[in-house]
Design an enzyme around this catalytic site. Sequence first.
Site, PDB file in Angstrom:
ATOM      1  N   ASP A  62       6.266   2.954 -50.463  1.00 41.48           N
ATOM      2  CA  ASP A  62       5.154   2.576 -51.342  1.00 41.48           C
ATOM      3  C   ASP A  62       4.102   3.675 -51.237  1.00 41.48           C
ATOM      4  O   ASP A  62       4.351   4.753 -50.660  1.00 41.48           O
ATOM      5  CB  ASP A  62       4.628   1.168 -50.986  1.00 41.48           C
TER       6      ASP A  62
ATOM      7  N   CYS B 107       6.311   2.335 -45.445  1.00 40.60           N
ATOM      8  CA  CYS B 107       5.062   1.834 -46.048  1.00 40.60           C
ATOM      9  C   CYS B 107       3.930   2.266 -45.120  1.00 40.60           C
ATOM     10  O   CYS B 107       4.133   3.138 -44.274  1.00 40.60           O
ATOM     11  CB  CYS B 107       5.122   0.329 -46.308  1.00 40.60           C
TER      12      CYS B 107
ATOM     13  N   THR C 223       2.242   0.697 -42.601  1.00 35.85           N
ATOM     14  CA  THR C 223       2.509   0.381 -41.193  1.00 35.85           C
ATOM     15  C   THR C 223       3.998   0.383 -40.860  1.00 35.85           C
ATOM     16  O   THR C 223       4.375   0.401 -39.688  1.00 35.85           O
ATOM     17  CB  THR C 223       2.003  -1.037 -40.866  1.00 35.85           C
TER      18      THR C 223
ATOM     19  N   HIS D 218      22.804  -0.322 -30.332  1.00 35.49           N
ATOM     20  CA  HIS D 218      22.939  -1.755 -30.002  1.00 35.49           C
ATOM     21  C   HIS D 218      22.880  -2.683 -31.208  1.00 35.49           C
ATOM     22  O   HIS D 218      23.491  -3.737 -31.183  1.00 35.49           O
ATOM     23  CB  HIS D 218      21.843  -2.169 -29.006  1.00 35.49           C
TER      24      HIS D 218
ATOM     25  N   HIS E 238      27.917  -5.486 -28.179  1.00 35.88           N
ATOM     26  CA  HIS E 238      26.867  -5.447 -29.217  1.00 35.88           C
ATOM     27  C   HIS E 238      27.410  -5.908 -30.567  1.00 35.88           C
ATOM     28  O   HIS E 238      26.657  -6.453 -31.377  1.00 35.88           O
ATOM     29  CB  HIS E 238      26.265  -4.049 -29.304  1.00 35.88           C
TER      30      HIS E 238
HETATM   31  C1  RB5 Z   1      -0.439  -1.024 -48.595  1.00 40.03           C
HETATM   32  O1  RB5 Z   1      -1.823  -0.873 -48.618  1.00 40.03           O
HETATM   33  C2  RB5 Z   1       0.025  -1.557 -47.267  1.00 40.03           C
HETATM   34  O2  RB5 Z   1      -0.298  -2.905 -47.182  1.00 40.03           O
HETATM   35  C3  RB5 Z   1       1.500  -1.338 -47.102  1.00 40.03           C
HETATM   36  O3  RB5 Z   1       1.800   0.016 -47.215  1.00 40.03           O
HETATM   37  C4  RB5 Z   1       2.100  -1.773 -45.779  1.00 40.03           C
HETATM   38  O4  RB5 Z   1       1.409  -1.234 -44.699  1.00 40.03           O
HETATM   39  C5  RB5 Z   1       2.379  -3.198 -45.627  1.00 40.03           C
HETATM   40  O5  RB5 Z   1       2.878  -3.675 -44.605  1.00 40.03           O
END
Ligand code: RB5
Length: 146
Positions: free
Chosen positions: A7, A64, A66, A97, A132
């Site tokens: 994203d 993304c 995080t 694993h 595993h």
């Molecule tokens: C987008 O702002 C953010 O929410 C997305 O990239 C991600 O971190 C969601 O988990």
Amino acid sequence: MIAIGSDHGGYLLKGEVIAWLKENNIPYLEFGCTDGTSCDYPLVAQEVCDRVVNGSVDCAILICGTGIGISIAANKINGIRAALCTDTYMAKYTRLHNNANVLCMGGRVIGPGAAIEIVDTFLHTDFEGGRHQRRVDQIADIEKNN
Ligand code: RB5
């Protein structure tokens, strides 16, 4: 063949990983944002993971902000074992694993140097099988029964 998607929170890191894939002649298909314009990570996860499940790619990388949202979405799809990795130890052991077939990372969490070492480890570590495999099969049973 690898699918790689992100994203808007992950497109910069995706670009760094794609540059490394190119340098290493690793074929890839790109999905999701190519700039900072907002897009929805669950849709990117679905588009990429469909290709893992139907076998048109061997594995995938999802990024993304995080790495959390996109890994949650990916793990809702039957047949996907998505692993959010922040270091090479996690990347190594999720292949050994868990036979993870999708690597997730956070573009706002780790830098490109660490990310590329994680990708390299993920792509070049084989599943260990044995005990595993039994556990991976138990994960598949949970999918079937829920
Ligand atoms: C987008 O702002 C953010 O929410 C997305 O990239 C991600 O971190 C969601 O988990």
